[in-house]
Design a protein around this motif. Structure first.
Motif: not given
Length: 265
Positions: A171-192
């Protein structure tokens, strides 16, 4: 819940209640969740998030989110018969002293109970894709499945199976500098549900964002949308549950940073 315990729990929350999330943050959280499998779109989302964070006037402990739109979950399986409108949502952020690589190393631990054994009696992670290459960055996608037993109040345990994917991007920050990042998404498919059926996780969706910064630390954001059934539901207010959700997100931040230090990652 006994009255004395309820009063003690309420006292921990304090007087201030988390505000509703601004519209831009609400839209960004939902869009980032839905864009999980597209690194280019995630890069744009995180640039917008960095810009929003740089421009906000006040830093809150967290914000209450409206339910995820159905358009954000079209590419995942959700528990049958559930409605996103029934979820409780919140988002919080914090600076982590750990580096992005340290967070990645933590993500790759098969036993995730180390984040807080008091919260989970079981948190076993299986790597479906990317387990041998995500750590050194030779691949950008990690797919996991997680066998979990949540430990709730009064000895209640709730077993459920949790899917969580990770995507490397930049991603590019507010100062225009590019940085690395990690994004994750989690979910369940059945109730527990607990053994007695009185407590359960009906649906749950999480978004985690790890953004490398110029200082070498990580700016971390986490959003959670969840529908739970608890035996104490009739004894507590909606505001109490919202505040507990935000406190829980900060607990995850603190516990993860502590575990990274204790494990020497």
């Amino acid at each position: 819940m006994k009255t004395s315990l309820l009063i003690a729990s309420l006292a921990l929350v304090g007087c201030s209640h988390s505000p509703d999330a601004p519209v831009q943050l609400t839209e960004l959280a939902a869009k980032t969740f839905g864009d999980q499998e597209d690194a280019a779109l995630l890069s744009e989302d995180l640039a917008d998030l960095a810009s929003w964070e740089a421009s906000r006037d006040e830093v809150e402990d967290g914000y209450i989110l409206p339910p995820l739109p159905d358009s954000a979950v079209t590419d995942i399986t959700t528990p049958p018969g559930t409605s996103r409108g029934d979820t409780l949502g919140g988002i919080a952020d914090a600076q982590s002293t750990a580096t992005l690589q340290q967070h990645v190393d933590f993500i790759l631990l098969p036993d995730q109970t180390v984040v807080d054994p008091n919260d989970y009696s079981t948190f076993d992670r299986v790597f479906i894709e990317g387990g041998d290459c995500f750590g050194d960055g030779s691949c950008d996608r990690l797919v996991t499945e997680n066998d979990m037993v949540k430990t709730a109040a009064f000895g209640v345990t709730i077993p459920y199976y949790y899917f969580k994917d990770y995507q490397r991007t930049t991603y590019v920050d507010a100062d225009g500098v590019e940085h690395d990042a990690v994004v994750s998404r989690g979910w369940i498919e059945e109730e527990g549900w607990s053994e007695d059926g009185a407590n359960g996780v009906v649906q749950s969706y999480t978004l985690d964002v790890f953004m490398d910064t110029s200082a070498g630390s990580v700016h971390r954001s986490q959003a959670l949308w969840t529908e739970m059934v608890l035996s104490i539901d009739g004894a507590v207010s909606q505001q109490f549950l919202e505040d507990q959700l935000i406190l829980g997100l900060h607990d995850v931040f603190d516990d993860t940073d502590s575990a990274i230090i204790e494990l020497g990652l």
